[in-house]
Design an enzyme around this catalytic site. Structure first.
Site, mmCIF file in Angstrom:
data_model
loop_
_atom_site.group_PDB
_atom_site.id
_atom_site.type_symbol
_atom_site.label_atom_id
_atom_site.label_comp_id
_atom_site.label_asym_id
_atom_site.label_seq_id
_atom_site.Cartn_x
_atom_site.Cartn_y
_atom_site.Cartn_z
ATOM 1 N N LYS A 126 0.827 -1.214 0.000
ATOM 2 C CA LYS A 126 0.000 0.000 0.000
ATOM 3 C C LYS A 126 0.861 1.264 0.000
ATOM 4 O O LYS A 126 2.045 1.231 0.262
ATOM 5 C CB LYS A 126 -0.997 -0.042 1.146
ATOM 6 C CG LYS A 126 -2.125 -1.038 0.816
ATOM 7 C CD LYS A 126 -3.301 -0.995 1.741
ATOM 8 C CE LYS A 126 -4.359 -1.990 1.222
ATOM 9 N NZ LYS A 126 -5.399 -2.283 2.188
ATOM 10 N N ARG A 133 -2.805 -9.927 5.262
ATOM 11 C CA ARG A 133 -3.271 -10.188 3.892
ATOM 12 C C ARG A 133 -2.223 -9.616 2.941
ATOM 13 O O ARG A 133 -1.994 -8.401 2.940
ATOM 14 C CB ARG A 133 -4.630 -9.500 3.696
ATOM 15 C CG ARG A 133 -5.228 -9.648 2.314
ATOM 16 C CD ARG A 133 -6.553 -8.888 2.221
ATOM 17 N NE ARG A 133 -7.133 -9.007 0.894
ATOM 18 C CZ ARG A 133 -6.788 -8.242 -0.135
ATOM 19 N NH1 ARG A 133 -5.879 -7.303 0.001
ATOM 20 N NH2 ARG A 133 -7.363 -8.419 -1.318
HETATM 21 N N1 PMM Z 1 -7.317 -4.165 0.977
HETATM 22 C C1 PMM Z 1 -7.648 -4.363 -0.319
HETATM 23 C C2 PMM Z 1 -8.595 -5.332 -0.682
HETATM 24 N N2 PMM Z 1 -9.165 -6.120 0.263
HETATM 25 N N3 PMM Z 1 -9.420 -6.741 2.510
HETATM 26 C C3 PMM Z 1 -9.128 -6.539 3.787
HETATM 27 N N4 PMM Z 1 -9.729 -7.302 4.733
HETATM 28 N N5 PMM Z 1 -8.246 -5.599 4.195
HETATM 29 C C4 PMM Z 1 -7.610 -4.779 3.326
HETATM 30 O O1 PMM Z 1 -6.834 -3.907 3.748
HETATM 31 C C5 PMM Z 1 -7.901 -4.947 1.933
HETATM 32 C C6 PMM Z 1 -8.833 -5.949 1.564
HETATM 33 C C7 PMM Z 1 -7.020 -3.508 -1.372
HETATM 34 O O2 PMM Z 1 -5.760 -3.989 -1.714
HETATM 35 P P1 PMM Z 1 -5.469 -4.931 -3.000
HETATM 36 O O3 PMM Z 1 -5.984 -4.179 -4.201
HETATM 37 O O4 PMM Z 1 -3.995 -5.098 -3.020
HETATM 38 O O5 PMM Z 1 -6.176 -6.227 -2.837
#
Ligand code: PMM
Length: 294
Positions: free
Chosen positions: A230, A270
């Protein structure tokens, strides 16, 4: 019932239905989208996405998180049929292959279809706010549910990044959300909380939340941290006078953040790069075991 009572101090911070490896869990990210911020388009085809999911499982992911809608800042919502078409075949095939799959969705019909196809957890970045049917659907499905701190849809969330004390504000807002989720039937033993790094947050907010996980944990629920690649990581890596390090160069720093999150008591991280974060959380567990608490 208030949010502290919900959390019941002393209640084991282990949600029902998830593994117990004796360390922070690692959830591998599988975005089946053309436009996610760091891996958009890479795994957009069903076959390629299934291969990538299997690869994440082999690398040691405790869960593979399949998402069919980008939530990056500015992203526009996708049609429900499109989201289903992207994620369902991937969930089904991975589950059939024995992979523990979660579904990353804000939409109740997608959550339901994914669980029916074999997903064992619903990961909702809106904490039930985007779809009023989500809480009751998850309650009926009886699976673990990740409730993330969320203030607004992706295309307008940057306008909502105003806080007094961000840790106190996020904890209070998630506490209020918990109340409603349980009221709508979700078993508290199946809820995980997520501070929602990057969702209506600026880098200083993300750092404060990461460093303040202990306060969020006082709600009494396991916490999932989604820091991978991020913006706050890219900004912290920037050399003086240079711009943010791009997403592709943030994996080692993400692993370091995974170790910090695990040391701060995170139940799950994650991440895109599973191997590095798995090593990182193993180090955090070994460290925590020997920590001198005198
Ligand atoms: N961030 C993204 C997508 N899903 N789910 C949870 N639980 N927490 C997060 O911080 C989160 C998520 C966005 O990031 P990505 O595009 O790299 O998946």
């Amino acid at each position: 019932m208030d949010s502290v009572a919900l959390g019941r101090p002393g209640r084991p911070m282990q949600p029902e239905g998830l593994p117990r490896p004796g360390r922070c869990l690692v959830m591998g990210i599988l975005n089946v989208t053309p436009d996610s911020f760091s891996d958009g388009g890479r795994y957009a085809g069903t076959r390629r996405a299934i291969e990538r999911g299997l690869e994440l499982a082999v690398q040691g992911a405790d869960l593979v998180d399949v998402g069919g809608e980008s939530t990056r800042p500015g992203a526009r919502p996708v049609d429900l049929d499109e989201e289903l078409a992207r994620s369902l075949p991937v969930v089904r095939e991975l589950a059939r292959a024995g992979v523990r799959v979660s579904v990353d969705t804000m939409h109740a019909p997608v959550a339901r279809a994914a669980v029916e196809a074999g997903a064992c957890l619903v990961n909702d970045v809106s904490g039930g706010l985007a779809d009023p049917a989500m809480a009751r659907t998850v309650a009926a499905l009886g699976v673990p549910y990740v409730a993330t701190h969320w203030r607004a849809p992706s295309h307008e969330m940057d306008r909502h990044a105003e806080y007094g004390d961000v840790v106190a504000d996020v904890t209070a807002e998630l506490g209020a959300r918990l109340w409603q989720l349980v009221d709508e039937g979700i078993d508290p033993a199946r809820i995980l909380l997520d501070p929602g790094l990057g969702f209506a947050k600026r880098p200083e907010h993300d750092w404060a939340l990461l460093a303040g996980l202990g306060r969020l944990r006082q709600l009494g629920f396991p916490v999932l941290v989604g820091a991978s690649r991020k913006r706050f990581i890219g900004a912290a890596l920037a050399e003086r006078g240079a711009g943010d390090v791009p997403a592709a160069g943030r994996d080692m720093a993400t692993a370091a953040v995974s170790a910090l999150a695990a040391t701060g008591g995170a139940f799950c991280v994650r991440v895109h790069d599973v191997r590095a974060s798995l090593d990182a959380v193993r180090m955090a567990a070994a460290y925590a075991e020997r920590l001198d608490r005198t």
